[in-house]
Design a protein around this motif. Structure first.
Motif, PDB file in Angstrom:
ATOM      1  N   LYS A 238      -0.209  15.634  15.562  1.00 38.38           N
ATOM      2  CA  LYS A 238       1.008  14.917  15.174  1.00 38.38           C
ATOM      3  C   LYS A 238       0.714  13.514  14.661  1.00 38.38           C
ATOM      4  O   LYS A 238       1.409  13.019  13.761  1.00 38.38           O
ATOM      5  N   ALA A 239      -0.304  12.869  15.206  1.00 41.12           N
ATOM      6  CA  ALA A 239      -0.635  11.529  14.723  1.00 41.12           C
ATOM      7  C   ALA A 239      -1.128  11.568  13.280  1.00 41.12           C
ATOM      8  O   ALA A 239      -0.761  10.715  12.462  1.00 41.12           O
ATOM      9  N   LEU A 240      -1.942  12.584  12.964  1.00 41.72           N
ATOM     10  CA  LEU A 240      -2.423  12.717  11.590  1.00 41.72           C
ATOM     11  C   LEU A 240      -1.275  13.041  10.641  1.00 41.72           C
ATOM     12  O   LEU A 240      -1.226  12.512   9.519  1.00 41.72           O
ATOM     13  N   VAL A 241      -0.370  13.903  11.076  1.00 37.66           N
ATOM     14  CA  VAL A 241       0.785  14.240  10.239  1.00 37.66           C
ATOM     15  C   VAL A 241       1.598  12.986   9.950  1.00 37.66           C
ATOM     16  O   VAL A 241       2.034  12.749   8.812  1.00 37.66           O
ATOM     17  N   ALA A 242       1.802  12.151  10.977  1.00 41.61           N
ATOM     18  CA  ALA A 242       2.559  10.917  10.791  1.00 41.61           C
ATOM     19  C   ALA A 242       1.849   9.967   9.830  1.00 41.61           C
ATOM     20  O   ALA A 242       2.479   9.348   8.969  1.00 41.61           O
ATOM     21  N   LEU A 243       0.522   9.865   9.954  1.00 40.48           N
ATOM     22  CA  LEU A 243      -0.239   8.979   9.073  1.00 40.48           C
ATOM     23  C   LEU A 243      -0.148   9.418   7.617  1.00 40.48           C
ATOM     24  O   LEU A 243       0.145   8.617   6.723  1.00 40.48           O
ATOM     25  N   PHE A 244      -0.403  10.703   7.371  1.00 35.03           N
ATOM     26  CA  PHE A 244      -0.386  11.198   6.001  1.00 35.03           C
ATOM     27  C   PHE A 244       1.025  11.190   5.418  1.00 35.03           C
ATOM     28  O   PHE A 244       1.215  10.841   4.244  1.00 35.03           O
ATOM     29  N   ALA A 245       2.016  11.569   6.224  1.00 28.88           N
ATOM     30  CA  ALA A 245       3.395  11.583   5.727  1.00 28.88           C
ATOM     31  C   ALA A 245       3.864  10.176   5.383  1.00 28.88           C
ATOM     32  O   ALA A 245       4.513   9.959   4.346  1.00 28.88           O
ATOM     33  N   SER A 246       3.539   9.217   6.229  1.00 24.28           N
ATOM     34  CA  SER A 246       3.955   7.839   5.943  1.00 24.28           C
ATOM     35  C   SER A 246       3.256   7.299   4.703  1.00 24.28           C
ATOM     36  O   SER A 246       3.846   6.552   3.917  1.00 24.28           O
ATOM     37  N   ALA A 247       1.968   7.677   4.512  1.00 28.55           N
ATOM     38  CA  ALA A 247       1.249   7.231   3.321  1.00 28.55           C
ATOM     39  C   ALA A 247       1.880   7.806   2.055  1.00 28.55           C
ATOM     40  O   ALA A 247       2.038   7.112   1.042  1.00 28.55           O
ATOM     41  N   VAL A 248       2.252   9.093   2.107  1.00 33.85           N
ATOM     42  CA  VAL A 248       2.881   9.730   0.945  1.00 33.85           C
ATOM     43  C   VAL A 248       4.238   9.098   0.661  1.00 33.85           C
ATOM     44  O   VAL A 248       4.581   8.787  -0.490  1.00 33.85           O
ATOM     45  N   LEU A 249       5.038   8.886   1.709  1.00 37.69           N
ATOM     46  CA  LEU A 249       6.360   8.288   1.524  1.00 37.69           C
ATOM     47  C   LEU A 249       6.259   6.870   0.966  1.00 37.69           C
ATOM     48  O   LEU A 249       7.036   6.469   0.100  1.00 37.69           O
ATOM     49  N   ALA A 250       5.287   6.101   1.491  1.00 35.99           N
ATOM     50  CA  ALA A 250       5.158   4.700   1.076  1.00 35.99           C
ATOM     51  C   ALA A 250       4.731   4.567  -0.377  1.00 35.99           C
ATOM     52  O   ALA A 250       5.021   3.558  -1.026  1.00 35.99           O
ATOM     53  N   THR A 251       4.044   5.578  -0.905  1.00 38.26           N
ATOM     54  CA  THR A 251       3.535   5.486  -2.282  1.00 38.26           C
ATOM     55  C   THR A 251       4.351   6.299  -3.278  1.00 38.26           C
ATOM     56  O   THR A 251       4.050   6.279  -4.470  1.00 38.26           O
ATOM     57  N   THR A 252       5.388   7.003  -2.809  1.00 33.04           N
ATOM     58  CA  THR A 252       6.162   7.840  -3.732  1.00 33.04           C
ATOM     59  C   THR A 252       7.654   7.511  -3.684  1.00 33.04           C
ATOM     60  O   THR A 252       8.160   6.792  -4.558  1.00 33.04           O
ATOM     61  N   ILE A 253       8.346   7.996  -2.666  1.00 30.49           N
ATOM     62  CA  ILE A 253       9.813   7.925  -2.677  1.00 30.49           C
ATOM     63  C   ILE A 253      10.388   6.773  -1.877  1.00 30.49           C
ATOM     64  O   ILE A 253      11.611   6.614  -1.839  1.00 30.49           O
ATOM     65  N   ALA A 254       9.546   5.988  -1.201  1.00 29.35           N
ATOM     66  CA  ALA A 254      10.048   4.851  -0.418  1.00 29.35           C
ATOM     67  C   ALA A 254       9.618   3.562  -1.110  1.00 29.35           C
ATOM     68  O   ALA A 254       8.544   3.037  -0.832  1.00 29.35           O
ATOM     69  N   PRO A 255      10.428   3.037  -2.013  1.00 30.11           N
ATOM     70  CA  PRO A 255      10.017   1.860  -2.791  1.00 30.11           C
ATOM     71  C   PRO A 255       9.961   0.595  -1.938  1.00 30.11           C
ATOM     72  O   PRO A 255      10.778   0.393  -1.039  1.00 30.11           O
ATOM     73  N   GLY A 256       8.974  -0.225  -2.240  1.00 27.83           N
ATOM     74  CA  GLY A 256       8.906  -1.533  -1.603  1.00 27.83           C
ATOM     75  C   GLY A 256       8.266  -1.566  -0.242  1.00 27.83           C
ATOM     76  O   GLY A 256       8.209  -2.623   0.382  1.00 27.83           O
ATOM     77  N   VAL A 257       7.780  -0.432   0.269  1.00 33.31           N
ATOM     78  CA  VAL A 257       7.137  -0.424   1.580  1.00 33.31           C
ATOM     79  C   VAL A 257       5.775  -1.106   1.463  1.00 33.31           C
ATOM     80  O   VAL A 257       4.961  -0.743   0.609  1.00 33.31           O
ATOM     81  N   SER A 258       5.534  -2.072   2.304  1.00 38.08           N
ATOM     82  CA  SER A 258       4.275  -2.811   2.257  1.00 38.08           C
ATOM     83  C   SER A 258       3.151  -1.943   2.794  1.00 38.08           C
ATOM     84  O   SER A 258       3.267  -1.312   3.847  1.00 38.08           O
ATOM     85  N   VAL A 259       2.048  -1.871   2.049  1.00 32.88           N
ATOM     86  CA  VAL A 259       0.873  -1.106   2.463  1.00 32.88           C
ATOM     87  C   VAL A 259      -0.333  -2.035   2.558  1.00 32.88           C
ATOM     88  O   VAL A 259      -0.302  -3.160   2.033  1.00 32.88           O
ATOM     89  N   VAL A 260      -1.376  -1.557   3.197  1.00 32.11           N
ATOM     90  CA  VAL A 260      -2.564  -2.376   3.359  1.00 32.11           C
ATOM     91  C   VAL A 260      -3.192  -2.698   2.009  1.00 32.11           C
ATOM     92  O   VAL A 260      -3.634  -3.822   1.744  1.00 32.11           O
ATOM     93  N   GLY A 261      -3.220  -1.711   1.127  1.00 28.58           N
ATOM     94  CA  GLY A 261      -3.820  -1.921  -0.190  1.00 28.58           C
ATOM     95  C   GLY A 261      -5.338  -1.931  -0.120  1.00 28.58           C
ATOM     96  O   GLY A 261      -5.940  -1.383   0.802  1.00 28.58           O
ATOM     97  N   GLU A 262      -5.951  -2.570  -1.075  1.00 34.25           N
ATOM     98  CA  GLU A 262      -7.409  -2.633  -1.116  1.00 34.25           C
ATOM     99  C   GLU A 262      -7.938  -3.529  -0.003  1.00 34.25           C
ATOM    100  O   GLU A 262      -7.461  -4.660   0.168  1.00 34.25           O
ATOM    101  N   VAL A 263      -8.873  -3.004   0.777  1.00 28.98           N
ATOM    102  CA  VAL A 263      -9.462  -3.762   1.878  1.00 28.98           C
ATOM    103  C   VAL A 263     -10.768  -4.365   1.402  1.00 28.98           C
ATOM    104  O   VAL A 263     -11.715  -3.629   1.074  1.00 28.98           O
ATOM    105  N   PRO A 264     -10.909  -5.693   1.345  1.00 31.28           N
ATOM    106  CA  PRO A 264     -12.161  -6.315   0.895  1.00 31.28           C
ATOM    107  C   PRO A 264     -13.307  -5.938   1.808  1.00 31.28           C
ATOM    108  O   PRO A 264     -13.162  -5.879   3.028  1.00 31.28           O
ATOM    109  N   GLN A 265     -14.483  -5.677   1.232  1.00 26.86           N
ATOM    110  CA  GLN A 265     -15.641  -5.282   2.014  1.00 26.86           C
ATOM    111  C   GLN A 265     -16.350  -6.511   2.557  1.00 26.86           C
ATOM    112  O   GLN A 265     -16.292  -7.574   1.968  1.00 26.86           O
TER     113      GLN A 265
END
Length: 265
Positions: A238-265
């Protein structure tokens, strides 16, 4: 120190830990005693491998997201979170004796370190460097305590104090993460505007929270149906499902959701 459990579920007597070499003990036996992994690996059943791999992948991905969140909570560079989780689990595989132990970043530690670093250092780069120094010093202190066999000090911790500390820590972490969860902040003292929230962020957050609570009951309801195996698999991960579902929602149908973006190495 070895901890025994009495019949009432409490802590029993604490016995002194053995020295590195016991009387009439060979070097190999001493190494085997200091490295518990050499003992349990002999009794490992390969039938456990699939469940262990599944658990490892699940915990690893959850730890990745958790460590990024704790890095944000600590006010350091995001990549410091995953970096902090690399060596400790590998060392615990060799030296650990408790399979219930959680090895990774901690929310309460992140809050305490953040509060101290924010007073002196303004940029994430400065805070990252000082946090690494702090972690190194804490590790050295713990190593010295282990070499001096100071585990007996835990007997001076009462259960009510420990329970209160854990409960208070959980509430403090919930309060600290409530603002990012809704994409803004909760009502503050002397704030005329009240709570500020981002609708899409709040919807994604509460949807994930609802799924985490409902996954197991839904799997129970699906027993005996054609969806039983799918529901059990989704509840198990369930944790993996939540992670992947939230990532898909944040990048597709949920506009304006703040994401981590590119992580500097």
């Amino acid at each position: 120190m070895h901890r025994s459990t009495n019949h009432n579920g409490g802590y029993g007597s604490l016995t002194a830990s053995p020295s590195v070499f016991e009387e009439n003990e060979s070097c190999g036996d001493a190494c085997a005693r200091q490295l518990p992994s050499l003992e349990w690996i002999k009794a490992y059943d390969l039938s456990w491998l699939w469940n262990d791999v599944a658990g490892g992948v699940t915990l690893g991905l959850v730890l990745l997201a958790q460590s990024l969140a704790h890095a944000h909570l600590c006010g350091v560079a995001p990549i410091r979170g995953p970096y902090a989780c690399l060596l400790a689990p590998l060392a615990y595989v060799l030296l650990g004796t408790c399979h219930e132990a959680s090895i990774g970043t901690g929310g309460l530690v992140s809050l305490v370190v953040s509060e101290q670093l924010a007073r002196e250092y303004a940029t994430p780069e400065e805070r990252s460097a000082r946090a690494a120094t702090c972690a190194l010093l804490v590790g050295l202190v713990l190593c010295v305590m282990g070499l001096l066999r100071l585990a007996f000090l835990v007997r001076f911790l009462s259960r009510p104090a420990l329970s209160g500390f854990i409960s208070g820590s959980a509430l403090l972490i919930i309060k600290s993460m409530s603002g990012p969860m809704v994409g803004g902040h909760l009502p503050r003292p002397n704030d005329k505007h009240g709570m500020h929230a981002h609708r899409s962020t709040a919807l994604v957050s509460f949807a994930c929270l609802a799924w985490l609570f409902a996954a197991k009951p839904l799997a129970n309801l699906a027993r005996g149906t054609v969806l039983e195996r799918v529901a059990e698999g989704a509840a198990r991960f369930k944790a993996l499902v939540a992670l992947f579902a939230s990532a898909v929602l944040a990048t597709t149908i949920a506009p304006g959701v703040s994401v981590v973006g590119e992580v500097p190495q």
